[in-house]
Design a protein around this motif. Structure first.
Motif, PDB file in Angstrom:
ATOM      1  N   ALA A 271      -4.078 -14.625 -41.616  1.00 44.92           N
ATOM      2  CA  ALA A 271      -2.765 -14.229 -42.107  1.00 44.92           C
ATOM      3  C   ALA A 271      -1.851 -13.877 -40.948  1.00 44.92           C
ATOM      4  CB  ALA A 271      -2.905 -13.031 -43.036  1.00 44.92           C
ATOM      5  N   ALA A 272      -0.604 -14.256 -41.103  1.00 39.65           N
ATOM      6  CA  ALA A 272       0.389 -13.854 -40.119  1.00 39.65           C
ATOM      7  C   ALA A 272       1.085 -12.588 -40.614  1.00 39.65           C
ATOM      8  CB  ALA A 272       1.396 -14.981 -39.915  1.00 39.65           C
ATOM      9  N   GLN A 273       1.772 -11.946 -39.731  1.00 40.82           N
ATOM     10  CA  GLN A 273       2.524 -10.751 -40.110  1.00 40.82           C
ATOM     11  C   GLN A 273       3.811 -10.709 -39.303  1.00 40.82           C
ATOM     12  OE1 GLN A 273       0.644  -6.966 -39.344  1.00 40.82           O
ATOM     13  NE2 GLN A 273       1.722  -5.990 -41.044  1.00 40.82           N
ATOM     14  N   VAL A 274       4.892 -10.366 -40.005  1.00 37.10           N
ATOM     15  CA  VAL A 274       6.180 -10.264 -39.316  1.00 37.10           C
ATOM     16  C   VAL A 274       6.727  -8.855 -39.493  1.00 37.10           C
ATOM     17  CG1 VAL A 274       6.739 -12.707 -39.625  1.00 37.10           C
ATOM     18  CG2 VAL A 274       7.490 -11.035 -41.320  1.00 37.10           C
ATOM     19  N   SER A 275       7.648  -8.543 -38.634  1.00 38.09           N
ATOM     20  CA  SER A 275       8.323  -7.257 -38.717  1.00 38.09           C
ATOM     21  C   SER A 275       9.796  -7.513 -38.980  1.00 38.09           C
ATOM     22  CB  SER A 275       8.122  -6.482 -37.405  1.00 38.09           C
ATOM     23  OG  SER A 275       8.891  -5.302 -37.439  1.00 38.09           O
ATOM     24  N   ILE A 276      10.305  -6.875 -40.027  1.00 33.12           N
ATOM     25  CA  ILE A 276      11.738  -7.018 -40.353  1.00 33.12           C
ATOM     26  C   ILE A 276      12.370  -5.662 -40.111  1.00 33.12           C
ATOM     27  CG2 ILE A 276      13.400  -7.681 -42.120  1.00 33.12           C
ATOM     28  CD1 ILE A 276      11.039  -9.107 -43.530  1.00 33.12           C
ATOM     29  N   GLY A 277      13.128  -5.568 -39.061  1.00 32.83           N
ATOM     30  CA  GLY A 277      13.738  -4.293 -38.719  1.00 32.83           C
ATOM     31  C   GLY A 277      15.219  -4.321 -38.953  1.00 32.83           C
TER      32      GLY A 277
ATOM     33  N   LEU B 153      25.095  -8.820 -34.403  1.00 31.14           N
ATOM     34  CA  LEU B 153      26.361  -8.938 -35.102  1.00 31.14           C
ATOM     35  C   LEU B 153      26.194  -8.853 -36.608  1.00 31.14           C
ATOM     36  CD1 LEU B 153      28.051 -11.770 -33.040  1.00 31.14           C
ATOM     37  CD2 LEU B 153      28.707  -9.361 -33.126  1.00 31.14           C
ATOM     38  N   ALA B 154      24.959  -9.179 -37.095  1.00 29.06           N
ATOM     39  CA  ALA B 154      24.734  -9.167 -38.541  1.00 29.06           C
ATOM     40  C   ALA B 154      25.006  -7.795 -39.134  1.00 29.06           C
ATOM     41  CB  ALA B 154      23.301  -9.605 -38.858  1.00 29.06           C
ATOM     42  N   SER B 155      24.698  -6.752 -38.383  1.00 26.71           N
ATOM     43  CA  SER B 155      24.905  -5.404 -38.898  1.00 26.71           C
ATOM     44  C   SER B 155      26.390  -5.128 -39.149  1.00 26.71           C
ATOM     45  CB  SER B 155      24.323  -4.382 -37.929  1.00 26.71           C
ATOM     46  OG  SER B 155      24.978  -4.485 -36.689  1.00 26.71           O
ATOM     47  N   LEU B 156      27.237  -5.800 -38.420  1.00 24.95           N
ATOM     48  CA  LEU B 156      28.673  -5.593 -38.606  1.00 24.95           C
ATOM     49  C   LEU B 156      29.118  -6.107 -39.956  1.00 24.95           C
ATOM     50  CD1 LEU B 156      29.960  -6.681 -35.097  1.00 24.95           C
ATOM     51  CD2 LEU B 156      29.718  -4.351 -35.974  1.00 24.95           C
ATOM     52  N   PHE B 157      28.364  -7.070 -40.499  1.00 24.95           N
ATOM     53  CA  PHE B 157      28.727  -7.629 -41.795  1.00 24.95           C
ATOM     54  C   PHE B 157      27.881  -7.037 -42.908  1.00 24.95           C
ATOM     55  CE2 PHE B 157      31.574 -10.657 -40.059  1.00 24.95           C
ATOM     56  CZ  PHE B 157      31.069 -10.985 -38.819  1.00 24.95           C
ATOM     57  N   GLY B 158      27.240  -5.924 -42.643  1.00 19.45           N
ATOM     58  CA  GLY B 158      26.473  -5.256 -43.675  1.00 19.45           C
ATOM     59  C   GLY B 158      25.062  -5.725 -43.794  1.00 19.45           C
ATOM     60  N   GLY B 159      24.604  -6.604 -42.943  1.00 20.05           N
ATOM     61  CA  GLY B 159      23.227  -7.093 -43.017  1.00 20.05           C
ATOM     62  C   GLY B 159      22.268  -6.098 -42.429  1.00 20.05           C
ATOM     63  N   GLY B 160      21.047  -6.152 -42.894  1.00 18.51           N
ATOM     64  CA  GLY B 160      19.989  -5.350 -42.292  1.00 18.51           C
ATOM     65  C   GLY B 160      20.058  -3.911 -42.718  1.00 18.51           C
ATOM     66  N   GLY B 161      21.020  -3.243 -42.311  1.00 15.58           N
ATOM     67  CA  GLY B 161      21.119  -1.839 -42.644  1.00 15.58           C
ATOM     68  C   GLY B 161      20.150  -1.014 -41.849  1.00 15.58           C
ATOM     69  N   GLY B 162      20.104   0.240 -42.141  1.00 18.10           N
ATOM     70  CA  GLY B 162      19.232   1.144 -41.391  1.00 18.10           C
ATOM     71  C   GLY B 162      17.858   1.194 -41.992  1.00 18.10           C
ATOM     72  N   GLY B 163      17.100   2.214 -41.688  1.00 21.82           N
ATOM     73  CA  GLY B 163      15.787   2.378 -42.253  1.00 21.82           C
ATOM     74  C   GLY B 163      14.706   1.819 -41.373  1.00 21.82           C
ATOM     75  N   PRO B 164      13.436   2.160 -41.727  1.00 26.09           N
ATOM     76  CA  PRO B 164      12.304   1.727 -40.902  1.00 26.09           C
ATOM     77  C   PRO B 164      12.051   0.227 -41.063  1.00 26.09           C
ATOM     78  CG  PRO B 164      11.520   2.832 -42.864  1.00 26.09           C
ATOM     79  CD  PRO B 164      13.008   2.940 -42.884  1.00 26.09           C
ATOM     80  N   ALA B 165      11.290  -0.314 -40.091  1.00 26.05           N
ATOM     81  CA  ALA B 165      10.950  -1.746 -40.136  1.00 26.05           C
ATOM     82  C   ALA B 165       9.956  -2.005 -41.259  1.00 26.05           C
ATOM     83  CB  ALA B 165      10.368  -2.174 -38.809  1.00 26.05           C
ATOM     84  N   PHE B 166      10.105  -3.144 -41.884  1.00 27.33           N
ATOM     85  CA  PHE B 166       9.202  -3.568 -42.944  1.00 27.33           C
ATOM     86  C   PHE B 166       8.325  -4.689 -42.394  1.00 27.33           C
ATOM     87  CE2 PHE B 166       8.697  -6.326 -46.844  1.00 27.33           C
ATOM     88  CZ  PHE B 166       7.701  -5.552 -47.389  1.00 27.33           C
ATOM     89  N   GLN B 167       7.012  -4.593 -42.612  1.00 30.50           N
ATOM     90  CA  GLN B 167       6.087  -5.551 -41.987  1.00 30.50           C
ATOM     91  C   GLN B 167       5.236  -6.243 -43.047  1.00 30.50           C
ATOM     92  OE1 GLN B 167       3.908  -3.499 -38.922  1.00 30.50           O
ATOM     93  NE2 GLN B 167       5.562  -3.837 -37.458  1.00 30.50           N
ATOM     94  N   PRO B 168       5.784  -7.247 -43.695  1.00 32.19           N
ATOM     95  CA  PRO B 168       4.958  -7.965 -44.670  1.00 32.19           C
ATOM     96  C   PRO B 168       3.909  -8.831 -43.971  1.00 32.19           C
ATOM     97  CG  PRO B 168       7.087  -9.024 -44.428  1.00 32.19           C
ATOM     98  CD  PRO B 168       7.144  -7.776 -43.611  1.00 32.19           C
ATOM     99  N   ALA B 169       2.748  -8.958 -44.586  1.00 26.62           N
ATOM    100  CA  ALA B 169       1.662  -9.777 -44.023  1.00 26.62           C
ATOM    101  C   ALA B 169       1.292 -10.853 -45.030  1.00 26.62           C
ATOM    102  CB  ALA B 169       0.443  -8.919 -43.702  1.00 26.62           C
ATOM    103  N   GLY B 170       0.812 -11.966 -44.501  1.00 23.23           N
ATOM    104  CA  GLY B 170       0.389 -13.055 -45.362  1.00 23.23           C
ATOM    105  C   GLY B 170      -1.017 -12.832 -45.881  1.00 23.23           C
ATOM    106  N   VAL B 171      -1.502 -13.822 -46.568  1.00 26.03           N
ATOM    107  CA  VAL B 171      -2.852 -13.764 -47.120  1.00 26.03           C
ATOM    108  C   VAL B 171      -3.693 -14.853 -46.453  1.00 26.03           C
ATOM    109  CG1 VAL B 171      -4.215 -14.049 -49.217  1.00 26.03           C
ATOM    110  CG2 VAL B 171      -1.994 -12.909 -49.315  1.00 26.03           C
ATOM    111  N   PRO B 172      -4.872 -14.533 -45.976  1.00 22.49           N
ATOM    112  CA  PRO B 172      -5.713 -15.584 -45.364  1.00 22.49           C
ATOM    113  C   PRO B 172      -6.043 -16.673 -46.381  1.00 22.49           C
ATOM    114  CG  PRO B 172      -6.579 -13.402 -44.878  1.00 22.49           C
ATOM    115  CD  PRO B 172      -5.513 -13.218 -45.913  1.00 22.49           C
ATOM    116  N   VAL B 173      -6.115 -17.863 -45.885  1.00 23.68           N
ATOM    117  CA  VAL B 173      -6.407 -19.001 -46.752  1.00 23.68           C
ATOM    118  C   VAL B 173      -7.707 -19.647 -46.270  1.00 23.68           C
ATOM    119  CG1 VAL B 173      -5.611 -21.262 -47.529  1.00 23.68           C
ATOM    120  CG2 VAL B 173      -3.972 -19.408 -47.216  1.00 23.68           C
ATOM    121  N   THR B 174      -8.590 -19.907 -47.205  1.00 25.21           N
ATOM    122  CA  THR B 174      -9.860 -20.529 -46.847  1.00 25.21           C
ATOM    123  C   THR B 174      -9.752 -22.048 -46.994  1.00 25.21           C
ATOM    124  OG1 THR B 174     -11.082 -18.613 -47.573  1.00 25.21           O
ATOM    125  CG2 THR B 174     -12.326 -20.662 -47.360  1.00 25.21           C
TER     126      THR B 174
END
Lengths: 596, 260
Positions: free
Chosen positions: A251-257, A262-283
Motif C-alpha cells: 500500500a502507498a500512503q500520501v500526506s495531504i497538508g 497560491l492555492a491557499s489564496l483561493f481558499g484551497g487547503g485551509g488550515g488544520g493538521p495533515a491528513f494521511q490516507p493509505a491504500g490497501v495492499p493487493v495480492t
C-alpha cells in the motif's frame, strides 16, 4: 512594415483557424449484454474520441453494483499533417474495456462517459443493465452495504475527504507478464500540498515506472456515493512477476497538508493538521509458465527483424549484424545469440533499449576470418500468449554474406542506424592500400651502411677535418725566427739587468751586445755575430736601415766592446744609458725589412 | 659422337638458361601470388609471397604485398612484420605505411576485444624516429654533402662572423647527421628490431618451454631481439618486458638476402 506584420498575422490566424474550429468529440458506451444474473459478467466498452485536438479528460462512470474483474486501456493516437502546415488533423482515441461482475440484483444505469478536449465537453449515452436476483455459486461476495461503491473493483478504504486506491490490471499474471498498477488518489477537497509518504512496495516483481519524468498525468473527476472526487494518478507502474505464487503489491500512503502555495489564496487547503490516507495492499497470484517453456520467451506479442550493413566484405573486415526485437513483453530481459560458425568471430553485442521499452536493438560485430559465404541464423525468441496459453516462435530470416580477400565496394542491404555509442565503439576496419602489380624482385639487399666503403667514406670527412685542425695547431705551436729572436733578446736584457744590479759591467755589456746581434739575425737572415763591421754595415743598409741608425748601431757595438774591458763603464748611470740606447736600437731593428 | 654432341649442347643450354629460368620462375610466382589475392585467396597469396622470400627475394614490393595478403587473412602480427620489412627497405612508401597503420588499428581492436585492455609500446628512440622515414642512402648523401660544404667553406679562408657561423653550422649539421646515420644503423640500440608475430605467446624465464611464464607478449608488438639460444629468442619489448620466445613467434625486421 507594420502593415506587412498585420497581414502576416492575419494570414497565420486564417491558416490556424481550421485546426481549432474542427474539433469534434464523441463518446460511446457499449455492453455485450443488458440482462444477466448476479455473479455473471458483462463486457463494457467505453470509447472516447477527439478529432482536431488532444483529449484532456476521460471521466469514467460509476459502476455501482458491479465489480471490475478485468480492465484494459487502449490509446491509439493518430496525428496526420496535411499540405504544408496549414491543416493538422489530430485524432485522439481512448478505449476502456471492462469486464464487470454483477454484485446484486437490480436495474443499473451505467454512464454517461464524459470526455473533454479542445475546450469542449461531450457525454456518451447511458446503458441500462438488468441484474437478476439468482445467486451464483462461487460468485464474489457482494460489497458490504456500508462500503462505498467500488469504482473499479480494487481494494481501498473509503473516506469522504480523500482515499487511496491501488488498481492492478491483472491479478493473475503469468511469470514475466506485464501487470500495470495505478495508485490513484481520490480527493474531495481542492488544493492542499500532497506528498508521497510511503511508496508502493512490490517484492517479487520487476518494476518499471511508466510515468514520464517531468510529465503530469491528467486529473479527472469521478462521482462516488454521490460525492465528487478529483482523481490524481500518483503512481503508474509496470510490474513483472519474477516467480510464481502469491505476491503482494504494498500500500502507498500520501500526506495531504494545508496548502502553502497560491492555492491557499483561493481558499484551497485551509488550515488544520495533515491528513494521511493509505491504500490497501493487493495480492497478485502469479502463475508459472506452462512446461516445457522455451527460452528466451517474452509474454505478449513480439516481432523480430534482422539486417546486415553489407553483404560483401573483405576477409578480416567486420560487418555489423543488427536485430530489432519489438513487442509488448519485458524486452529488457531478452537475450539473443548468434550461432557461432567456423571462420567467424562474433563479438559481444551492443544492446540498446528503445525509449518506450517496447523495442530492443542488438548489434553484433562479426569478423570474417576466412573467406567464404556465411549464413547467419539462430536469431529467434518465443512469445507466450496469456489468453491462449500457447508459445509462438519468432524467427528472423537468415542473413547471408560473402567474405573474400578481394577489395570490393560495400553493398548496403538495409539502412542501419546504429546508436552513437555503437558507432564509437565499433572496431576499426581494415583499410589496405592494395597490391603492387609490379616489382623489380631484387634478390639481394645489402644495407649501404653495412658495406666497408660506406664506413670509410663516412669516417673520412671527420678524420680529414681532425687532421687539418691538428696540423694547424701544430703549425701555430711552431715558433717563428722573429719570435724566437725576441724571446732570446728578452732573456739577454734580463741578464743585463741582473748583471747591472750585481755591478758586473763585463757581463752587462756582453749581454747588451748579444741582444743586438741576436736581434739582427732575423732581418739579416743569417747570424750577424761572425760579420765584419763593413759586412754588417752593408747588410743593414740592404735592410733599408737609415745610415744614422747604422752608424749608431755600429758605434754602440764598439762602445759595448770597449766598456766590457773598461773600469769607467762600470758606473750605474753609464749602464742605464747604455741599456736605453740598446732598447732604442732594438726597436729600430725590429722594424727592419728582411734582407732580400 | 652424336650423343655426346647432343649432351654437350644440352648441358651448355641448361647452363646458359638457368639464370633466366630462375628469374622467370620468380616472376611467375609473383604473378601467381597476385592472382591468388585477386581471386579471394589471401592465404594462398601470402604463401606464394613467402616462397618468394625464401627464394632470396628481398624486395619492398614483395613484402608490401605479403603484408597485404596476411592482413587480409587476419594474420595481423605477420602482416605487421611484412609491412615493417617493406618500410625498412623503402621508408618513404606511403601506401605501406597506411596499410601498416590500419593493420595496427585492427590488431589493437582484436587485442582489446580479447583481453579487455592492452597497452603496447612501439620501441622507437628519438634519433630513430627522426630518420625513420628517410632512407639510409639519403642520410648518407646528406652527410657527405654537408661535409663537402664544410670543407669548401674551410678552404675559402675568408674572415668574418657570418662566415665562421656558417662553417660551424655545416660542421654541426654534418656531425648530427652522422649521429643519426649511426642511429639508423642501430649503433645506439640493443639487439635487432623484431615483431612478435604469434597470436598468443608467453615471455619465458629461459629458453625452455618448461620455464616460468613472465607474462604475455602481444601480437604485432615491437621488440628487440637480443640473443638466441636453443630455438628461442630473448626479446625486450617496447615497455621493457623481456623474456624468451620461440623463434617462430618472432620475426626480425631487417632482412638481408632472404635471411629472416
Amino acid at each position: 512594415m507594420t502593415r506587412v506584420c498585420f497581414i502576416g498575422c492575419f494570414a497565420a490566424s486564417l491558416l490556424a483557424t481550421p485546426a481549432v474550429a474542427q474539433v469534434q468529440l464523441s463518446a460511446t458506451l457499449q455492453v455485450d449484454r443488458t440482462q444477466l444474473q448476479t455473479g455473471e459478467v458483462v463486457r463494457l466498452v467505453a470509447r472516447g474520441q477527439v478529432d482536431g485536438a488532444s483529449m484532456d479528460d476521460f471521466q469514467l462512470p460509476d459502476f455501482d453494483g458491479f465489480v471490475v474483474r478485468s480492465r484494459s486501456v487502449q490509446r491509439p493516437v493518430q496525428i496526420q499533417f496535411g499540405y504544408g502546415n496549414q491543416r493538422m488533423v489530430q485524432s485522439s482515441t481512448t478505449v476502456h474495456t471492462y469486464l464487470l461482475e454483477a454484485q446484486r440484483p437490480g436495474s443499473f444505469t451505467l454512464g454517461p462517459l464524459t470526455i473533454k478536449g479542445g475546450g469542449q465537453e461531450a457525454q456518451s449515452n447511458t446503458v441500462q443493465v438488468q441484474v437478476g436476483g439468482a445467486a451464483v455459486v462461487g460468485a464474489a461476495p457482494a460489497v458490504a452495504a456500508s462500503a462505498p461503491a467500488d469504482p473499479d473493483g480494487d481494494g481501498y478504504e473509503y473516506n469522504d475527504r480523500a482515499f487511496l486506491r491501488t488498481v492492478v490490471s491483472d491479478t493473475e499474471p503469468y511469470v514475466g507478464q506485464k501487470t500495470e498498477v495505478q495508485v490513484l488518489l481520490y480527493i474531495a477537497e481542492r488544493g492542499g500540498d500532497i506528498s508521497l509518504v510511503q511508496d508502493v512496495e512490490a517484492e517479487g516483481f520487476w518494476i518499471e515506472d511508466l510515468h514520464t519524468p517531468g510529465s503530469r498525468p491528467p486529473v479527472r473527476r469521478q462521482r462516488i456515493r454521490g460525492r465528487s472526487f478529483q482523481v490524481h494518478e500518483i503512481r503508474r507502474l509496470a510490474l513483472y512477476p519474477l516467480r510464481a505464487g502469491e505476491l503482494t503489491v504494498g500500500a502507498a500512503q500520501v500526506s495531504i497538508g494545508p496548502s502553502r502555495g497560491l492555492a491557499s489564496l483561493f481558499g484551497g487547503g485551509g488550515g488544520g493538521p495533515a491528513f494521511q490516507p493509505a491504500g490497501v495492499p493487493v495480492t497478485v497470484t502469479s502463475r508459472a509458465l506452462p512446461e516445457p517453456a522455451p527460452s528466451p520467451v517474452i509474454i505478449g506479442e513480439g516481432t523480430l527483424t534482422a539486417s546486415l550493413d553489407r553483404t560483401q566484405v573483405r576477409t578480416g573486415d567486420a560487418i555489423t549484424v543488427s536485430a530489432v526485437a519489438a513487442g509488448s513483453g519485458r524486452l529488457s530481459e531478452l537475450r539473443l545469440t548468434l550461432t557461432a560458425q567456423t571462420g567467424l568471430r562474433i563479438l559481444e553485442p551492443q544492446v540498446t533499449d528503445g525509449p518506450d521499452g517496447r523495442s530492443r536493438t542488438f548489434e553484433w560485430i562479426v569478423v570474417a576470418e576466412a573467406p567464404g559465404t556465411y549464413e547467419l541464423e539462430g536469431l529467434r525468441f518465443h512469445t507466450f500468449d496469456p489468453v491462449s496459453a500457447r508459445y509462438t516462435a519468432v524467427n528472423a530470416p537468415a542473413l547471408r554474406f560473402e567474405a573474400a580477400g578481394n577489395a570490393q565496394t560495400p553493398t548496403p542491404v538495409q539502412p542501419s542506424t546504429p546508436s552513437p555509442s555503437a558507432e564509437r565503439e565499433r572496431p576499426a576496419e581494415l583499410s589496405l592500400e592494395g597490391l603492387r602489380g609490379s616489382s623489380e624482385l631484387r634478390r639481394e639487399h645489402r644495407a649501404l651502411s653495412s658495406t666497408l666503403p660506406f664506413w670509410g667514406g663516412a669516417a673520412a670527412p671527420p678524420l680529414l677535418f681532425l687532421l687539418l685542425v691538428f696540423g694547424r695547431r701544430l703549425r701555430e705551436r711552431e715558433p717563428s725566427a722573429a719570435a724566437q729572436s725576441r724571446s732570446q733578446r728578452k732573456q739577454r736584457l734580463q741578464a743585463a739587468l741582473s748583471a747591472k744590479q750585481a755591478g758586473d759591467a763585463r757581463t752587462f755589456y756582453a749581454a747588451l751586445d748579444a741582444a743586438l746581434l741576436e736581434a739582427l739575425d732575423a732581418p739579416l737572415g743569417e747570424r750577424s755575430a761572425g760579420m765584419t763591421k763593413n759586412e754588417l754595415r752593408d747588410a743593414l743598409k740592404a735592410c733599408a736601415m737609415a745610415d744614422a741608425d747604422v752608424d749608431a748601431l755600429l758605434a754602440e757595438r764598439e762602445a759595448n766592446d770597449f766598456a766590457r774591458f773598461s773600469s769607467a763603464g762600470a758606473g750605474a748611470n753609464e749602464m742605464d744609458a747604455a741599456l736605453e740606447r740598446t732598447r732604442a736600437l732594438l726597436s729600430k731593428v725590429d722594424k727592419l725589412e728582411a734582407r732580400p | 659422337m652424336t650423343l655426346r654432341c647432343v649432351l654437350a649442347v644440352g648441358v651448355l643450354a641448361s647452363l646458359t638458361a638457368t639464370p633466366a629460368s630462375a628469374q622467370q620462375r620468380i616472376d611467375a610466382l609473383f604473378d601467381e601470388a597476385g592472382e591468388h589475392f585477386t581471386q579471394g585467396r589471401p592465404d594462398d597469396a601470402s604463401a606464394a609471397y613467402a616462397r618468394l622470400v625464401e627464394a632470396g627475394v628481398v624486395d619492398a614490393d614483395v613484402f608490401h604485398n605479403q603484408g597485404t595478403a596476411l592482413a587480409s587473412s587476419g594474420r595481423y602480427g605477420e602482416a605487421v612484420l611484412a609491412f615493417e620489412r617493406a618500410l625498412h627497405l623503402d621508408p618513404g612508401a606511403d601506401d605501406t605505411r597506411a596499410s601498416l597503420e590500419s593493420t595496427e588499428r585492427v590488431l589493437a581492436d582484436r587485442l582489446t576485444a580479447a583481453r579487455g585492455e592492452v597497452e603496447t609500446h612501439r620501441s622507437s628512440g628519438l634519433s630513430e624516429a627522426l630518420v625513420r622515414d628517410i632512407s639510409e642512402r639519403a642520410v648518407a648523401i646528406g652527410f657527405l654533402a654537408l661535409w663537402a660544404l664544410a670543407f669548401l667553406f674551410l678552404g675559402l679562408r675568408k674572415k668574418g662572423v657570418a662566415f665562421a657561423a656558417m662553417s660551424a653550422v655545416f660542421f654541426l649539421s654534418a656531425a648530427t647527421l652522422g649521429v643519426l646515420l649511426m642511429a639508423k644503423r642501430g649503433v645506439f640500440r640493443d639487439g635487432d628490431p623484431a615483431v612478435i608475430t604469434a597470436r598468443e605467446a608467453s615471455l619465458l624465464e629461459g629458453p625452455d618451454p618448461r620455464s616460468v611464464d613472465r607474462g604475455d607478449a602481444y601480437e604485432g608488438e615491437r621488440a628487440a631481439a637480443l640473443r638466441r639460444d636453443s630455438g628461442y629468442v630473448f626479446v625486450r619489448t617496447g615497455d621493457g618486458r623481456s623474456g624468451w620466445l620461440p623463434e617462430a613467434a618472432v620475426g626480425l625486421i631487417e632482412v638481408e638476402n632472404g635471411q629472416s
